[in-house]
Enzyme design. Sequence first.
Site, PDB file in Angstrom:
ATOM      1  N   ASP A 534       0.840  -1.197   0.000  1.00  0.00           N
ATOM      2  CA  ASP A 534       0.000   0.000   0.000  1.00  0.00           C
ATOM      3  C   ASP A 534       0.874   1.245   0.000  1.00  0.00           C
ATOM      4  O   ASP A 534       2.088   1.183   0.239  1.00  0.00           O
ATOM      5  CB  ASP A 534      -0.938  -0.017   1.224  1.00  0.00           C
ATOM      6  CG  ASP A 534      -0.175  -0.151   2.529  1.00  0.00           C
ATOM      7  OD1 ASP A 534       0.553   0.787   2.882  1.00  0.00           O
ATOM      8  OD2 ASP A 534      -0.286  -1.205   3.211  1.00  0.00           O
ATOM      9  N   GLU A 614      21.606 -22.280 -18.532  1.00  0.00           N
ATOM     10  CA  GLU A 614      20.710 -21.438 -17.726  1.00  0.00           C
ATOM     11  C   GLU A 614      21.467 -20.229 -17.163  1.00  0.00           C
ATOM     12  O   GLU A 614      20.948 -19.118 -17.130  1.00  0.00           O
ATOM     13  CB  GLU A 614      20.100 -22.252 -16.579  1.00  0.00           C
ATOM     14  CG  GLU A 614      19.033 -23.232 -17.054  1.00  0.00           C
ATOM     15  CD  GLU A 614      18.602 -24.228 -15.975  1.00  0.00           C
ATOM     16  OE1 GLU A 614      17.471 -24.728 -16.066  1.00  0.00           O
ATOM     17  OE2 GLU A 614      19.409 -24.518 -15.055  1.00  0.00           O
TER      18      GLU A 614
END
Length: 731
Positions: A534, A614
């Site tokens: 928030d 990777e």
Amino acid sequence: MIIHDTKNLLFTLHTRHTTYQMKAGPYGVLLHTYYGARLEDADLSYLIQSTDRSFSPNPAEAGHCRAYSLDTLPQEYSTSGVGDFRLPSLELELDDGSQIADLRYRGYEVRRGKYALEGLPAFYGTAGDADTLVLFLEDAVSQVEVQLYYGVFEAYDLITRAVRVVNHGSRPVRLRRAASLCLDLPRADWDFITFDGRHAMERGFHRAPLRPGVQSVGSLRGASSHQHNPFVMLCEPDAGETHGLCYGAMLLYSGNFEAAAERSQFAESRLVLGIHPHHFCFPLAPGEAFTTPEAALVCSPGGFTALSQQFHRAIRTHLRRDLYGQRRKPVLINSWEAAYFDFSAETLVQLAQEAAPLGIELFVLDDGWFGHRDSDLRGLGDWFVNREKLSGGLEALASKINALGMDFGLWIEPEMVNEDSQLFRTHPDWVLGAPGRPHSRGRSQLVLDFSRAEVRNHIYEALRSILSSANISYLKWDMNRSLTEVWSAALPPERQGEVYHRYVLGVYEFLERLHRDYPQILIEGCSGGGGRFDGGMLYYTPQIWCSDNTDAMDRLQIQHGTSFCYPACAVGAHVSAVPNAQNGRVTPLETRCTVAMSGTFGFELDLRNATAEEKAVIAGQTAFFKAHYDLIQTGDYFRLTEPGRETRFTAWAYVSEDRREALVSIVTGAAQAAPPFQILRLRGLDPSLRYKVNGSEVLYAGDALMQAGYPLPMLLGDYQSLQLYLEAANP
Ligand code: GLA
């Protein structure tokens, strides 16, 4: 710009694209006259219609004029008990037991620069960024003054609001509700948009027409919650990304909140946003005052994209106190999904050794490094290093990490305690808990009473010695349960209605201290992922771990919902291993990188298991992110599709302010044989410029890319991704 016509008691707030207006009407009732597209100066109170409505009472001063009723007039800050039966913003209880508040205009003040709120997060700005209007209202009987604060950030179309209630009377009053924002609109054909979900699936976009009566979302968990976000929108039924009038309202608050929208009997509407009135009651003795959290509004006459971009700009530059300033924030690797509680100093150094050559710059040691924390059953509260795991302490570990050229960061969860901890054994009375009732546990932990200064001070001192023991440049501040049995031993019975709010104030006070004493430390907020995502937390923690769900496909939805209010630079996002720990899905590494780099970008997997191929992808993607950091973190954000609706692919873009650069990301859904061709229409480019796409020889005209689109290659396999980097070729 604030225009005050003192003769007509008319107050107009102009931003670049919008106008907001209020007028103190007959008898001093403050009426809301207009909020929408920018208008030239005019008294818009002609829009307010009134007529004799049955069962709509008239204030005493109106005599027998039956057309004047608070029941039907648009209020700037609604009251209760005097004829407005819609959602109240203010509820007062006087010492005679009456629950009536009748607010009348008393005066105003205009100030250069943006007001601040002591002890509460708020957008900040100096003269030149913002101006402040304060309107003074009063309930004559109780002599309670209500000060309505407005901060006007013209460039961002942002209007902030906060309310201060001061008891100037000689008798105590009780504040039962004090909303931060009330917005009355003269129509009711709105869709109400909320951002809802659950742990690991936060902030999904939900849109529904406003129906008669009250619709609300909120939290009673003591935190803003995974379930509903304190950001909501109202929009015209046909509004979309590029068209339609819409309003967004955010509350800068991390505790219980309510966002309620009402469609009235006469098809008008009201939005009220603020601290949830349930469990809230604040006594105000004579001379005492209460300040609400801040709310902020953006109105966009032209659709969601402009609304989101204005919130993003304002949050980036006038809410987050990002002491990294203009410096690029480091790409991090977090130990949690790599090691959970099971590690030693050697394991951690090995993880860091794998990460450093790939361009990863910050090593974050997550949970498990303190007390006897070998599982989530024990240890919280004991903020001293676990020497069994880390024999040389944090100092030795941090210096080994630093020697690899990486910064070192640490996880903490200061608000919590396990019963199996030294802290709880010493101070069992420091937790929230009501007399005679057993404590409910959440993740086997209890909640420290952060409304109490002595509790906060103790934890702060422990944290200080940790921070001074090693070179720590980052903290992840977690909070892993909802509050229950909320009762504080430090307050008398009649003041227990303050505890939820005082808890939040305590968290803010702690964070403010940390921010002041350790300005160089980057703090990332977290609450089991995005349970406290928030505007309040963003003031202290410039980035927040968006969700414990790191699956790229679920993240598309979570980050899509999050993007309506919050900018990418605030969104904690990591690449993790597959099958994903939360949902078992397998997605390609490139796709995980594409999605995670739409946030702060980091890694959370055991690189010791990564193949050379990777690692090459990770190094390449990290370099790509760094190269386009400014574009991603500060560019304008465009949602190009709606995940969930568009099953074949999801796309979004960042476009630089000068429109000369853009990064478009595309992620496909589950594969299908013989798929149709796909053409993606871009947005936000300069129609007169010609762009190279991924360094192409061919130049694509900006207008063509936006009007006709760009053909996407066919990508075989599930959940593939593609990134298009556009660069203007002509001057
Ligand atoms: C929460 C966080 C995770 C991790 C764990 C550690 O769930 O969201 O990222 O830090 O706590 O216990």
